[in-house]
Design a protein around this motif. Structure first.
Motif, short mmCIF file in Angstrom:
data_model
loop_
_atom_site.label_atom_id
_atom_site.label_comp_id
_atom_site.label_asym_id
_atom_site.label_seq_id
_atom_site.Cartn_x
_atom_site.Cartn_y
_atom_site.Cartn_z
N ARG A 153 -11.80 -18.96 32.39
CA ARG A 153 -13.21 -18.59 32.58
C ARG A 153 -13.39 -17.85 33.91
NH1 ARG A 153 -14.32 -17.75 28.10
NH2 ARG A 153 -16.48 -17.42 28.68
N HIS A 154 -12.57 -18.21 34.89
CA HIS A 154 -12.68 -17.54 36.19
C HIS A 154 -12.27 -16.06 36.08
CE1 HIS A 154 -12.33 -21.64 38.42
NE2 HIS A 154 -13.43 -21.51 37.71
N VAL A 155 -11.33 -15.76 35.17
CA VAL A 155 -10.95 -14.37 34.95
C VAL A 155 -12.17 -13.58 34.48
CG1 VAL A 155 -9.55 -12.81 33.53
CG2 VAL A 155 -8.53 -14.89 34.47
N TYR A 156 -12.91 -14.17 33.54
CA TYR A 156 -14.14 -13.51 33.06
C TYR A 156 -15.15 -13.39 34.20
CZ TYR A 156 -12.91 -13.74 28.10
OH TYR A 156 -12.33 -13.54 26.90
N LEU A 199 -5.86 -9.06 30.23
CA LEU A 199 -6.18 -9.89 31.39
C LEU A 199 -6.67 -9.02 32.54
CD1 LEU A 199 -3.13 -12.36 31.46
CD2 LEU A 199 -5.44 -12.77 30.61
N ILE A 200 -5.96 -7.90 32.76
CA ILE A 200 -6.32 -7.03 33.88
C ILE A 200 -7.66 -6.34 33.61
CG2 ILE A 200 -5.66 -4.92 35.10
CD1 ILE A 200 -2.76 -5.86 34.87
N ILE A 201 -7.87 -5.85 32.40
CA ILE A 201 -9.12 -5.15 32.10
C ILE A 201 -10.30 -6.12 32.16
CG2 ILE A 201 -10.38 -3.86 30.31
CD1 ILE A 201 -7.86 -2.40 29.64
N LEU A 202 -10.07 -7.39 31.81
CA LEU A 202 -11.15 -8.38 31.90
C LEU A 202 -11.64 -8.54 33.34
CD1 LEU A 202 -10.18 -11.29 29.48
CD2 LEU A 202 -12.17 -9.80 29.34
N THR A 203 -10.76 -8.28 34.32
CA THR A 203 -11.19 -8.36 35.71
C THR A 203 -11.75 -7.03 36.20
OG1 THR A 203 -9.05 -7.70 36.63
CG2 THR A 203 -9.38 -10.05 36.22
N ALA A 204 -12.03 -6.12 35.26
CA ALA A 204 -12.55 -4.80 35.57
C ALA A 204 -11.48 -3.91 36.23
CB ALA A 204 -13.81 -4.83 36.45
N GLY A 205 -10.22 -4.26 36.03
CA GLY A 205 -9.13 -3.43 36.53
C GLY A 205 -8.54 -2.62 35.39
N ILE A 206 -7.41 -1.98 35.67
CA ILE A 206 -6.67 -1.28 34.62
C ILE A 206 -5.23 -1.18 35.09
CG2 ILE A 206 -7.04 1.08 35.49
CD1 ILE A 206 -7.58 1.21 32.07
N ASP A 207 -4.29 -1.19 34.14
CA ASP A 207 -2.89 -1.05 34.53
C ASP A 207 -2.28 0.11 33.76
OD1 ASP A 207 -0.31 -1.19 35.27
OD2 ASP A 207 -0.03 -3.31 34.82
N LEU A 208 -2.11 1.24 34.47
CA LEU A 208 -1.53 2.42 33.85
C LEU A 208 0.00 2.33 33.80
CD1 LEU A 208 -3.68 5.17 35.57
CD2 LEU A 208 -4.01 4.16 33.32
N SER A 209 0.56 1.36 34.52
CA SER A 209 2.02 1.30 34.65
C SER A 209 2.66 0.44 33.58
CB SER A 209 2.39 0.78 36.04
OG SER A 209 2.07 -0.59 36.14
N CYS A 210 1.87 -0.18 32.70
CA CYS A 210 2.41 -1.23 31.82
C CYS A 210 3.64 -0.80 31.01
CB CYS A 210 1.31 -1.78 30.92
SG CYS A 210 0.51 -0.55 29.86
N GLY A 211 3.55 0.36 30.34
CA GLY A 211 4.65 0.78 29.48
C GLY A 211 5.91 1.11 30.27
N MET A 212 5.72 1.75 31.42
CA MET A 212 6.87 2.15 32.25
C MET A 212 7.55 0.92 32.86
SD MET A 212 7.18 5.25 31.90
CE MET A 212 6.23 5.72 30.50
N VAL A 213 6.73 -0.04 33.26
CA VAL A 213 7.30 -1.27 33.81
C VAL A 213 8.08 -2.00 32.72
CG1 VAL A 213 6.71 -3.54 34.72
CG2 VAL A 213 5.57 -1.50 35.62
N MET A 214 7.53 -1.98 31.51
CA MET A 214 8.22 -2.59 30.37
C MET A 214 9.57 -1.91 30.14
SD MET A 214 8.95 -2.14 26.94
CE MET A 214 7.87 -0.90 26.24
N ALA A 215 9.60 -0.57 30.21
CA ALA A 215 10.85 0.16 30.00
C ALA A 215 11.88 -0.21 31.06
CB ALA A 215 10.58 1.67 30.03
N LEU A 216 11.42 -0.32 32.31
CA LEU A 216 12.33 -0.68 33.39
C LEU A 216 12.93 -2.07 33.14
CD1 LEU A 216 13.63 -0.21 36.15
CD2 LEU A 216 11.55 -1.09 37.21
#
Lengths: 269, 317
Positions: free
Chosen positions: B189-192, B56-73
């Protein structure tokens, strides 16, 4: 064509502005500008850089709020706070480059932000889009404007620059109820593609929608405008009739080389 | 819908998955057994669910480097709440998901309100989430997790030696949901559209900042669900969870054909991408290859995928 010069009574005003003032700090972008758009016409707005042309258009399309003055649509005073307000009032704007989402299909672009949902449970609860209906309507609306694009499901990025601009113009024309504003719609296009877009703009006018056309391209302006609004020093210098005035006189007024009272009286519109 | 996407972009990841499976089948006869394939699925379910949020985040041209760490928390919060504070399991799980969602909200607010680049924002929250996880858990694994919280790790038989974990079913269901929402609803579609051309989207009257914010928040929810799956799979709250998942999730999304430049991609591709990563890890393990080489291979895979994306976009121009 309501702006026919053979009739003596001018067409009614669709949009009208009086004494618009817009200041940016020390800079006065609009200094009491007036504006009149008549039903069924293509009104070109021209002006040198800094003449207040884009500030005027921004005020009319809701992109900026003027400090002073009033804007009327169909005789009623309006206060746009955003381009979305203007859109709700039936004014659609075509922006120069940033009009479309390239990887999405033409049909999706046409309905972006005003998608149709399926009737009943599927639409109201699952919020499912009615892709079939949007596709059908895209085909009808683009056919009405004679935009010759074969498939509405192809991505916009597969189109040429002119075709893309036609999609943007077509979208505005398909949904506008009152006015279409076009900001330099032919600026980035070659001769053939530019003509394609000009032809489309004519068809939009012939559909009965008045068009405000901002352009630097004098030949294009003289080719399709019914009247030309010349902006200068934050004001409206004159409105001229392209059939009665020469291109060089128009440019002279625009740059201040000639005063309006030096022009023959019959070229004012 | 034919002609909408170049067929290679959608089929490519799937073909790559089949090739990888074919290769490992020739290397080890155990690879293609039902038992092993269901193990791959179980190994993939955590990364798979994180990858939904990441997509979802990459589709908006973003990136989330925190995903795994947030999952661990999230995993630490839910297990510690349940074991030390005596919070009922369901409520503890909701608290864990609440924390990951909060991280999503913070990421989203920093991106939309202060207009910081997602890369930098999530690089920050990556470290913050990691530190909080270590501090709160004292770097200790949380054990004696109530059974209710590990139920999704239980399996049911699907004939013979093939056992499917409930968590895998949940992952597939979430993919189905995300696929439907992205494809069939206006919000999807708005995300795209936002990823494609934020300015054009804004000018059509779509509240682009709200779309962006909701994407980061939703991603947080998916990370929280992934926390639960991770706890269910390992049976403990592991403060060092998420270290491989962090980059594996991004790798999965990119391998799945979603463009890092935003606006293009199919969510099911991310599932295929996660499976490719899982198949490589599992296959190399079966071949007795050291885990360091698995990291090496994942690195090569992600560069290959991004290069393909870049080159195919150039070709499209």
């Amino acid at each position: 064509m309501a702006a026919d010069t053979t009739t003596n009574t001018p067409a009614p005003l669709v949009m009208e502005a009086r004494g618009l003032v817009k200041r940016y700090g020390q800079v006065v972008a609009l200094d009491g500008a007036d504006f009149e758009l008549r039903a069924g016409e293509i009104l070109a707005v021209i002006g040198d850089n800094g003449a207040g042309k884009s500030s005027l258009i921004k005020a009319l399309s809701g992109a900026t709020i003027p400090d002073e003055g009033e804007i009327k649509l169909d005789g009623r005073i309006i206060h746009f706070k955003s381009p979305i307000d203007a859109r709700r009032a039936g004014i659609e704007t075509v922006y120069q480059d940033l009009a479309v989402a390239p990887a999405m299909s033409i049909a999706e672009n046409l309905f972006l932000g005003r998608e149709l949902r399926r009737p009943g449970f599927l639409g109201s609860v699952l919020r499912m889009l009615d892709k079939k209906k949007m596709l059908e309507e895209s085909v009808t609306r683009m056919n009405e404007l004679k935009v010759g694009i074969r498939s509405m499901t192809q991505a916009v990025e597969t189109l040429s620059g002119g075709q893309r601009q036609c999609v943007a113009v077509g979208r505005a024309a398909a949904f506008a109820r009152h006015v279409v504003i076009m900001d330099e719609p032919t600026a980035a296009l070659g001769v053939k593609e530019g003509n394609m877009v000009l032809e489309l703009i004519r068809r939009v006018r012939d559909k009965g929608l008045p068009v405000i056309l901002i352009s630097h391209n004098m030949p294009h302006v003289f080719e399709i405008a019914d009247r030309i609004h010349i902006a200068r020093l934050g004001k409206r210098a004159a409105v001229v009739n392209p059939k009665k005035i020469s291109m060089s006189d128009t440019v002279a007024v625009m740059t201040g080389a000639k005063r309006v009272d030096e022009l023959p009286a019959d070229c004012l519109a | 819908m034919k002609g909408r996407l170049p067929p290679l972009a959608t089929l490519g990841p799937f073909i790559a998955l089949l090739l990888a499976c074919g290769f490992f089948a020739t290397q080890n006869e155990r690879f293609l057994t039902g038992g092993n394939l269901s193990l791959v699925l179980q190994q993939v379910m955590v990364v798979g669910v994180i990858a939904i949020g990441q997509t979802l985040i990459i589709l908006t041209a973003g990136i989330d480097l925190s995903c795994g760490m947030v999952m661990a928390l999230g995993g630490i919060v839910m297990t510690k709440f349940a074991t030390e504070l005596g919070v009922p399991p369901l409520l503890a799980v909701l608290c864990g998901i609440g924390v990951t969602t909060l991280f999503g909200l913070v990421n989203g607010l920093l991106v939309t309100r202060i207009k910081l680049p997602p890369f930098i924002v999530t690089l920050g929250t990556l470290n913050i989430a990691f530190a909080i996880t270590q501090l709160y858990s004292n770097s200790q694994t949380v054990t004696d997790v109530p059974d209710a919280m590990t139920a999704l790790g239980n399996t049911f038989a699907l004939g013979g030696t093939t056992n499917v974990a409930y968590g895998v079913v949940l992952m597939l269901a979430l993919y189905g949901l995300a696929w439907f929402a992205l494809r069939e609803t206006a919000s999807g579609r708005h995300v795209y559209a936002v990823g494609n051309s934020p300015e054009a989207t804004r000018l059509t009257g779509i509240p682009t900042q709200r779309v962006l914010l909701s994407v980061y928040v939703l991603a947080g929810v998916f990370y929280g669900i992934a926390s639960l799956l991770s706890v269910a799979r390992t049976g403990v709250g592991d403060p060092n969870a998420g270290q491989t998942e962090n980059l594996d999730a991004i790798t999965a999304v990119v391998l799945g054909g979603t463009s890092l430049f935003g606006g293009r991609g199919v969510i099911l591709g991310s599932l295929v991408g996660a499976l490719i990563v899982g198949v490589f890890r599992n296959g190399l393990t079966l071949m007795g290859v050291s885990s360091i080489y698995q990291v090496l291979v994942t690195g090569v895979l992600v560069i290959l995928a991004v290069a393909t994306d870049q080159l195919s976009r150039k070709g499209a121009r």
